[in-house]
Design a protein around this motif. Structure first.
Motif, PDB file in Angstrom:
ATOM      1  N   PRO A 202     -27.677 -75.474   9.853  1.00 20.39           N
ATOM      2  CA  PRO A 202     -26.641 -74.650  10.470  1.00 20.39           C
ATOM      3  C   PRO A 202     -27.334 -73.475  11.168  1.00 20.39           C
ATOM      4  CG  PRO A 202     -26.764 -74.141   8.128  1.00 20.39           C
ATOM      5  CD  PRO A 202     -27.796 -75.222   8.401  1.00 20.39           C
ATOM      6  N   VAL A 203     -27.011 -73.239  12.440  1.00 19.40           N
ATOM      7  CA  VAL A 203     -27.714 -72.203  13.200  1.00 19.40           C
ATOM      8  C   VAL A 203     -26.741 -71.341  13.990  1.00 19.40           C
ATOM      9  CG1 VAL A 203     -29.785 -73.643  13.433  1.00 19.40           C
ATOM     10  CG2 VAL A 203     -28.051 -73.688  15.231  1.00 19.40           C
ATOM     11  N   ILE A 204     -27.214 -70.161  14.350  1.00 20.69           N
ATOM     12  CA  ILE A 204     -26.498 -69.287  15.278  1.00 20.69           C
ATOM     13  C   ILE A 204     -27.465 -68.826  16.357  1.00 20.69           C
ATOM     14  CG2 ILE A 204     -24.839 -68.470  13.553  1.00 20.69           C
ATOM     15  CD1 ILE A 204     -26.433 -65.828  13.408  1.00 20.69           C
ATOM     16  N   LEU A 205     -26.908 -68.445  17.489  1.00 22.00           N
ATOM     17  CA  LEU A 205     -27.683 -67.848  18.571  1.00 22.00           C
ATOM     18  C   LEU A 205     -26.959 -66.590  19.005  1.00 22.00           C
ATOM     19  CD1 LEU A 205     -30.093 -68.057  20.545  1.00 22.00           C
ATOM     20  CD2 LEU A 205     -28.584 -69.322  22.093  1.00 22.00           C
ATOM     21  N   LYS A 206     -27.604 -65.450  18.811  1.00 23.71           N
ATOM     22  CA  LYS A 206     -26.989 -64.165  19.120  1.00 23.71           C
ATOM     23  C   LYS A 206     -26.979 -63.909  20.622  1.00 23.71           C
ATOM     24  CE  LYS A 206     -28.646 -62.294  14.725  1.00 23.71           C
ATOM     25  NZ  LYS A 206     -29.560 -61.317  14.084  1.00 23.71           N
ATOM     26  N   PHE A 207     -26.029 -63.077  21.037  1.00 23.11           N
ATOM     27  CA  PHE A 207     -25.847 -62.813  22.464  1.00 23.11           C
ATOM     28  C   PHE A 207     -27.123 -62.330  23.126  1.00 23.11           C
ATOM     29  CE2 PHE A 207     -25.263 -59.459  25.647  1.00 23.11           C
ATOM     30  CZ  PHE A 207     -24.707 -60.201  26.667  1.00 23.11           C
ATOM     31  N   GLU A 208     -27.814 -61.376  22.507  1.00 27.25           N
ATOM     32  CA  GLU A 208     -28.990 -60.796  23.166  1.00 27.25           C
ATOM     33  C   GLU A 208     -30.085 -61.835  23.373  1.00 27.25           C
ATOM     34  OE1 GLU A 208     -29.062 -59.389  18.781  1.00 27.25           O
ATOM     35  OE2 GLU A 208     -27.591 -59.659  20.387  1.00 27.25           O
ATOM     36  N   ASN A 209     -30.257 -62.747  22.413  1.00 25.37           N
ATOM     37  CA  ASN A 209     -31.258 -63.804  22.562  1.00 25.37           C
ATOM     38  C   ASN A 209     -30.844 -64.824  23.620  1.00 25.37           C
ATOM     39  OD1 ASN A 209     -32.859 -62.692  20.527  1.00 25.37           O
ATOM     40  ND2 ASN A 209     -31.800 -63.829  18.927  1.00 25.37           N
ATOM     41  N   MET A 210     -29.544 -65.138  23.630  1.00 28.14           N
ATOM     42  CA  MET A 210     -29.005 -66.057  24.630  1.00 28.14           C
ATOM     43  C   MET A 210     -29.165 -65.474  26.031  1.00 28.14           C
ATOM     44  SD  MET A 210     -25.211 -67.886  24.471  1.00 28.14           S
ATOM     45  CE  MET A 210     -24.796 -66.689  23.230  1.00 28.14           C
TER      46      MET A 210
END
Length: 229
Positions: A202-210
């Motif tokens: 399960p993963v997330i990608l934060k706005f700043e990294n995106m």
């Protein structure tokens, strides 16, 4: 409120040499589901000896139809209109629950609080599949890794249409490594489990990294999203 109008028929976004990227319309969602299921079945049988079932295909097809109005589906096609690669971005609503929640028991709100994030919208990334064998038969310099990059650019541009949006996903362990190789920092937020026969995080990608990744990879590709948003 969704900022795009999902089309009934495929909408051409851009041609890349001999292949073309489309926003997949409602009339072809079942085709997309079947393509993804076929690719999962092929790769996961080969890697993990996973035997797929028609019940899982029907579940995928129904899910894609149910999510259509809240989603943007992308697909690369060749000159024969055969699918070569796909991806899907879906906005989370109170009526939509994703596998990261019920399969991995991840509480999205608690995750947001734990990470101390300001989040306006949560989007799910899924249905990533590429037919590498068919792609090699096309008269194009675009290979699987480049196609993956292009699919990510377009789908993440949808998710990233405003600040403070968060991406969630269930990522196969090998695909997660490929994401890392592409410079995309998808953060693992739970234990690995088998999902459709594949060891998955399960993963997330934060706005700043995106946002940083999109800026680094292709500003001109990012701007194309305005055509259909």
């Amino acid at each position: 409120m969704i900022l795009f109008n999902p089309p009934d028929d495929d909408l051409l976004i851009r041609k890349y040499e001999t292949i073309s990227l489309y926003q997949i319309g409602r009339s072809n969602i079942s085709e997309l589901s079947e393509f993804v299921f076929k690719m999962y079945s092929f790769h996961y049988l080969k890697k993990y000896q996973w035997s797929s079932s028609i019940r899982e295909l029907e579940s995928m097809r129904q899910s894609d139809m149910d999510h259509f109005d809240e989603s943007v589906y992308f697909g690369f096609r060749n000159s024969k209109q055969e699918l070569l690669g796909t991806i899907k971005a879906t906005k989370r609503t109170e009526n939509i629950i994703f596998p990261i929640e019920y399969e991995f028991d991840i509480d999205i709100e608690k995750t947001i609080e734990k990470e101390n994030l300001r989040v306006d919208e949560v989007w799910h990334l899924g249905r990533l599949a590429i037919d590498s064998n068919l792609l090699r038969l096309q008269n194009t310099s675009i290979q699987s890794k480049r196609m993956l990059q292009l699919l990510l650019i377009h789908s993440l541009s949808v998710i990233n249409h405003q600040p403070n949006n968060l991406m969630i996903a269930e990522s196969d362990v090998l695909i997660h490594k490929t994401f890392q190789d592409l410079g995309l920092d998808m953060q693992i937020i739970g234990d690995r489990k088998n999902c459709l026969g594949s060891p998955t995080y399960p993963v997330i990608l934060k706005f700043e990294n995106m946002d940083k990744w999109l800026d680094e990879n292709s500003m001109q590709e990012k701007s194309l999203i305005e055509v259909f948003l």
